[in-house]
Design a protein around this motif. Structure first.
Motif, mmCIF file in Angstrom:
data_model
loop_
_atom_site.group_PDB
_atom_site.id
_atom_site.type_symbol
_atom_site.label_atom_id
_atom_site.label_comp_id
_atom_site.label_asym_id
_atom_site.label_seq_id
_atom_site.Cartn_x
_atom_site.Cartn_y
_atom_site.Cartn_z
ATOM 1 N N PRO A 205 -0.710 -2.467 10.127
ATOM 2 C CA PRO A 205 -1.689 -3.133 9.261
ATOM 3 C C PRO A 205 -2.902 -2.275 8.924
ATOM 4 C CG PRO A 205 -1.782 -4.026 11.484
ATOM 5 C CD PRO A 205 -0.588 -3.129 11.438
ATOM 6 N N SER A 206 -3.101 -1.174 9.649
ATOM 7 C CA SER A 206 -4.221 -0.275 9.322
ATOM 8 C C SER A 206 -3.868 0.679 8.193
ATOM 9 C CB SER A 206 -4.638 0.524 10.556
ATOM 10 O OG SER A 206 -3.646 1.487 10.903
ATOM 11 N N PHE A 207 -2.585 0.712 7.789
ATOM 12 C CA PHE A 207 -2.130 1.624 6.742
ATOM 13 C C PHE A 207 -2.266 0.972 5.364
ATOM 14 C CE2 PHE A 207 1.062 4.828 8.756
ATOM 15 C CZ PHE A 207 0.196 5.050 9.816
ATOM 16 N N GLU A 208 -2.572 1.794 4.365
ATOM 17 C CA GLU A 208 -2.298 1.438 2.986
ATOM 18 C C GLU A 208 -0.982 2.115 2.623
ATOM 19 O OE1 GLU A 208 -5.733 2.651 0.821
ATOM 20 O OE2 GLU A 208 -5.651 4.734 1.488
ATOM 21 N N HIS A 209 -0.245 1.526 1.688
ATOM 22 C CA HIS A 209 1.088 2.026 1.372
ATOM 23 C C HIS A 209 1.252 2.252 -0.123
ATOM 24 C CE1 HIS A 209 1.802 0.202 5.363
ATOM 25 N NE2 HIS A 209 2.720 1.143 5.489
ATOM 26 N N GLY A 210 2.143 3.174 -0.458
ATOM 27 C CA GLY A 210 2.544 3.402 -1.833
ATOM 28 C C GLY A 210 4.053 3.346 -1.921
ATOM 29 N N VAL A 211 4.579 2.615 -2.905
ATOM 30 C CA VAL A 211 6.021 2.503 -3.118
ATOM 31 C C VAL A 211 6.335 3.153 -4.463
ATOM 32 C CG1 VAL A 211 7.990 0.961 -3.363
ATOM 33 C CG2 VAL A 211 6.136 0.374 -1.772
#
Length: 331
Positions: A205-211
């Motif tokens: 949950p501390s990560f931001e993600h890119g798809v």
């Protein structure tokens, strides 16, 4: 891969407030010359500069080498970053000034740490009929950006389940962990989804993600994302739902905690100020230019910050002119 734009934009990257899922569309960028292969660049953009420490995303192909001429990127410099090469189809030969000579092949990650300075070349092999893949950059934190250049290679074993398969090349996901070291926590994985498949991922949950969607289209956390688009997912959730449409989907999932530092990225350099970038450029040019001629075998180049790429017969790429305005760092 080098940024071969004649007038590369100054990119000032800053930490940005989290919001909802954002879908970013790519812009088309030629890699130099009228017949040059073209790439789809989805990061950086005006609206968003970084996803974790990921600061640059180029996505290309599938391109017939007979039409595009393939990849022929002559020796060029990097500082303050790591390059991450991932292929779906084809083969690329990598050489760098730290003495590493390796092939980039589908399903195998090559990670080059530029650190305080390196030069390298990337050339598709004669056997490559089609090129298809992604070139990614990772910004190094200020405390580590002057580290010595290094190189790592890893071929992750696939993991799979009902309607999906994954190869985790950086970080950990779906019970698979990559041994490749990074300077900030990162996630990098290729995922394949069958038509209609739904995959609910447990994520940090501390990560931001890119798809990044390579083929097909899918819903990312409930937001429709088309082929070649990059969906940004802010931190805060322990689960990320990926839902394929009527066609099979291939995607890259990138992630990391918000970088928390501002960087100035121009051409192939990552620094923290105008002075950093101007100094890197001057050092590279000093290693190349003698009375306006570009040379690749000068002793000064071998002894300089970036060094020479052994056994490479392509002339090094001169740096473009700095913009008239001062490169600014905004926070």
């Amino acid at each position: 891969m080098s940024n071969l734009e004649d007038r590369p934009d100054e990119v000032t990257c800053v930490a940005e407030p989290a919001g909802g899922v954002e879908v970013m569309v790519p812009r088309d960028v030629p890699l130099g010359g009228p017949r040059a292969m073209r790439v789809r660049r989805t990061l950086p953009q005006r609206e968003r500069s970084l996803i974790g420490a990921w600061c640059f995303v180029d996505h290309y192909g599938p391109d017939a080498v007979a039409d595009s001429g393939g990849m022929s990127v002559a020796p060029h410099p990097h500082t303050g970053l790591q390059t991450v090469s991932w292929l779906f189809t084809g083969e690329i030969e990598h050489r760098d000034s730290a003495g590493h000579h390796a092939m980039v092949r589908p399903g195998e990650v090559n990670l080059m740490t530029a650190g305080r300075g390196i030069s390298h070349s990337e050339v598709s092999t004669p056997s490559s009929e089609t090129l298809h893949g992604a070139q990614l950059w990772v910004a190094l934190p200020d405390a580590d950006r002057d580290t010595a250049p290094t190189f790592a290679h890893h071929a992750p074993d696939p993991v799979g389940g009902d309607g999906w398969e994954a190869r985790v090349f950086l970080g950990s996901l779906l019970g698979s962990t990559s041994p490749v070291a990074t300077f900030t926590p990162l996630l990098g994985a290729e995922l394949l989804l069958e038509p209609g498949a739904v995959l609910e991922l447990e994520v940090d949950p501390s990560f931001e993600h890119g798809v990044l969607v390579d083929t097909g289209a899918l819903s990312v956390a409930g937001v429709e994302t088309g082929q070649h688009d990059l969906a940004y997912v802010p931190p805060g959730s322990e689960r990320l739902e990926l839902r394929a449409g009527d066609d099979s989907v291939r995607l890259l999932l990138l992630g990391g905690p918000p970088f928390g530092e501002s960087i100035v990225m121009w051409w192939n350099f990552v620094g923290r100020s105008h002075e950093d970038v101007a100094a890197y450029r001057a050092e590279w040019q000093a290693q190349l230019s003698r009375d306006g001629e570009v040379v690749g075998d000068a002793q000064e180049m071998a002894d300089g910050r970036f060094g020479i790429v052994p056994d490479d017969h392509l002339p090094p790429i001169p740096a473009p002119a700095l913009p008239n305005a001062r490169l600014k760092q905004r926070r």
